[in-house]
Design a protein around this motif. Structure first.
Motif, PDB file in Angstrom:
ATOM      1  N   GLN A   1     -13.737   7.273 -13.398  1.00  0.00           N
ATOM      2  CA  GLN A   1     -12.837   6.399 -12.647  1.00  0.00           C
ATOM      3  C   GLN A   1     -12.142   7.145 -11.507  1.00  0.00           C
ATOM      4  O   GLN A   1     -11.995   6.612 -10.408  1.00  0.00           O
ATOM      5  N   GLU A   2     -11.712   8.379 -11.777  1.00  0.00           N
ATOM      6  CA  GLU A   2     -10.941   9.106 -10.774  1.00  0.00           C
ATOM      7  C   GLU A   2     -11.821   9.748  -9.715  1.00  0.00           C
ATOM      8  O   GLU A   2     -11.398   9.917  -8.575  1.00  0.00           O
TER       9      GLU A   2
ATOM     10  N   ASP B   1      -7.965  -3.529 -18.679  1.00  0.00           N
ATOM     11  CA  ASP B   1      -7.688  -3.176 -17.285  1.00  0.00           C
ATOM     12  C   ASP B   1      -8.240  -1.778 -17.014  1.00  0.00           C
ATOM     13  O   ASP B   1      -7.612  -0.776 -17.331  1.00  0.00           O
ATOM     14  N   GLU B   2      -9.430  -1.712 -16.406  1.00  0.00           N
ATOM     15  CA  GLU B   2     -10.081  -0.424 -16.165  1.00  0.00           C
ATOM     16  C   GLU B   2      -9.334   0.440 -15.159  1.00  0.00           C
ATOM     17  O   GLU B   2      -9.620   1.631 -15.030  1.00  0.00           O
ATOM     18  N   ASP B   3      -8.402  -0.148 -14.441  1.00  0.00           N
ATOM     19  CA  ASP B   3      -7.584   0.632 -13.512  1.00  0.00           C
ATOM     20  C   ASP B   3      -6.357   1.239 -14.190  1.00  0.00           C
ATOM     21  O   ASP B   3      -5.590   1.968 -13.557  1.00  0.00           O
ATOM     22  N   PHE B   4      -6.174   0.938 -15.463  1.00  0.00           N
ATOM     23  CA  PHE B   4      -5.018   1.450 -16.216  1.00  0.00           C
ATOM     24  C   PHE B   4      -5.360   2.854 -16.716  1.00  0.00           C
ATOM     25  O   PHE B   4      -5.550   3.101 -17.904  1.00  0.00           O
ATOM     26  N   LEU B   5      -5.397   3.797 -15.779  1.00  0.00           N
ATOM     27  CA  LEU B   5      -5.865   5.142 -16.102  1.00  0.00           C
ATOM     28  C   LEU B   5      -4.900   5.900 -17.002  1.00  0.00           C
ATOM     29  O   LEU B   5      -5.320   6.776 -17.769  1.00  0.00           O
TER      30      LEU B   5
ATOM     31  N   TYR C   1       0.839  -1.211   0.000  1.00  0.00           N
ATOM     32  CA  TYR C   1       0.000   0.000   0.000  1.00  0.00           C
ATOM     33  C   TYR C   1       0.870   1.255   0.000  1.00  0.00           C
ATOM     34  O   TYR C   1       0.662   2.178  -0.787  1.00  0.00           O
TER      35      TYR C   1
ATOM     36  N   ASP D   1     -10.661  12.300  -7.019  1.00  0.00           N
ATOM     37  CA  ASP D   1      -9.210  12.464  -7.205  1.00  0.00           C
ATOM     38  C   ASP D   1      -8.856  13.161  -8.518  1.00  0.00           C
ATOM     39  O   ASP D   1      -7.676  13.397  -8.792  1.00  0.00           O
TER      40      ASP D   1
ATOM     41  N   PHE E   1      -6.958  -0.060 -21.839  1.00  0.00           N
ATOM     42  CA  PHE E   1      -7.879   0.423 -20.811  1.00  0.00           C
ATOM     43  C   PHE E   1      -9.109  -0.473 -20.689  1.00  0.00           C
ATOM     44  O   PHE E   1      -9.652  -0.660 -19.599  1.00  0.00           O
TER      45      PHE E   1
ATOM     46  N   CYS F   1      -5.881   5.396 -20.551  1.00  0.00           N
ATOM     47  CA  CYS F   1      -7.065   6.181 -20.909  1.00  0.00           C
ATOM     48  C   CYS F   1      -6.698   7.643 -21.118  1.00  0.00           C
ATOM     49  O   CYS F   1      -7.138   8.277 -22.075  1.00  0.00           O
TER      50      CYS F   1
END
Length: 291
Positions: free
Chosen positions: A244-245, A211-215, A18, A248, A208, A218
Motif C-alpha cells: 500500500q505504501e 478500508d484499505e486506506d486505513f494503514l 489536500y 512512501d 483494514f 494494518c
C-alpha cells in the motif's frame, strides 16, 4: 497559487482538504483566504477557514469569519455549532453552552449528536475525561455514523480508561452496522488494553479489510503480531502495508519485515530488507546491530 487564477468554490475546498491531509496548515489557510476573496459569500469557505483557525487553537481569530457566516445564513445549525465550538476553545464555555442549549430545543438525532460532540470539547479542556466519554457515547448512540465522535472517543477511552464500556459500545454499534472501519479500530484498541489480543487482531484486520486506506490499522495489527511473536501473521500484514505504501514506506517497515524473515529462518530475505532499510536511514539500520 497565482492570485489572478480563478477557481470554482468546490476546487478551493478540494485544495484546502489536500493541504489539511498533508498537515500543511499555512497553505490550507492561504488557500481558504484566496477562496474567500473570489467567493466572499461562500458559507462553506467561511466555515472551512474558521474551522482551520479553531483546530489550530487560534479560535479568537475565527470569530470575524463566523460572524460574517451568521449574517449571511442566520440560524444555520452548522454555523452555530462552529461558533459554539470556537467559544468553548476560546474558554468562553458558558456562552458556548448557551448556544448549544438553544440548538437542542429543535434538534433531531443527527443534530443532537453533533451538539454533544461540541459539548465534549468542554469536558476535554477541563480534563473531565469520564464525562467526555459518556457524552461521546451518547452522541454515538444518537448517530452511530458520526465519524468525528468515533475519532474523538478513540482518544478519550485511553484518558478515561473506560475500556470495557468502550468494547460494549463499539460491539453494539457494529451489530447495527458492521462496515464501520473506525469503529472496528476503536474496538481493537480497547480489546488490546484489556489483554484480548486475538480479539484485537481480528478487529484491526476487519478495519483494514473494510478500508484499505486505513494503514494505521494494518500497522498496529502487524506490530501486535510481531510483539506476540506471531511472525507469519506479522509478515503478512507488513507486506500488505508495504504494497500500500510503496515508495512512501519508511526504514522501520523494512526493518520489521527483515526481523520477521530472520525469525522465520529466511536470512537472505532478511538481509535484502535490512539493506533497503540502510538505504533509507543508515542510523536506523546500524542501530539494529548495536542492540
Amino acid at each position: 497559487m497565482d492570485h489572478q487564477v480563478y477557481f470554482e468554490e468546490a476546487a478551493y475546498l478540494q485544495i484546502i482538504s489536500y493541504f489539511e491531509a498533508d498537515h500543511q496548515y499555512s497553505k490550507a489557510l492561504e488557500a481558504s483566504e484566496r477562496g474567500m476573496e473570489q467567493h466572499p459569500l461562500s458559507i462553506d469557505l467561511l466555515l472551512k477557514h474558521a474551522q482551520l483557525l479553531v483546530d489550530n487553537l487560534t479560535a479568537e481569530a475565527a470569530f470575524p469569519y463566523l460572524e460574517k457566516a451568521r449574517a449571511i445564513s442566520p440560524g444555520e445549525i452548522e454555523v452555530e455549532l462552529l461558533y459554539a465550538e470556537a467559544l468553548i476553545v476560546d474558554e468562553q464555555t458558558e456562552e458556548g453552552f448557551r448556544i448549544l442549549n438553544f440548538l437542542r430545543e429543535e434538534a433531531n438525532d443527527e443534530e443532537l449528536s453533533s451538539i454533544l460532540l461540541v459539548e465534549s470539547l468542554a469536558y476535554e479542556q477541563e480534563e473531565s475525561y469520564e464525562r467526555m466519554f459518556y457524552t461521546l457515547r451518547e452522541a454515538l448512540l444518537m448517530d452511530p455514523t458520526n465519524q468525528a465522535a468515533l475519532e474523538r472517543i478513540g482518544v478519550c477511552v485511553v484518558q478515561s480508561k473506560k475500556y470495557e464500556e468502550s468494547i460494549a459500545l463499539h460491539e453494539a454499534l457494529l451489530a447495527e452496522d458492521a462496515y464501520q472501519a473506525l469503529a472496528w479500530y476503536n474496538l481493537a484498541q480497547s480489546r488490546l488494553y484489556v489483554g484480548n489480543y486475538e480479539g484485537a487482531i481480528e478487529a484491526y484486520d476487519l478495519a483494514f479489510t473494510i478500508d484499505e486506506d486505513f494503514l494505521q490499522a494494518c500497522r498496529d495489527c502487524a506490530d501486535l503480531c510481531l510483539e506476540l511473536q506471531q511472525f507469519n501473521r506479522a509478515l503478512k500484514y507488513y507486506m500488505e502495508l508495504l504494497e500500500q505504501e510503496g515508495a512512501d514506506a519508511d526504514s522501520d517497515l523494512y526493518i520489521q519485515i527483515g526481523q520477521c524473515n530472520l525469525r522465520l529462518n529466511c536470512p537472505q530475505a532478511a538481509v535484502t530488507f535490512y539493506i533497503r532499510a540502510a538505504q533509507l536511514d543508515p542510523r536506523n539500520y546500524l542501530g539494529q546491530f548495536a542492540k
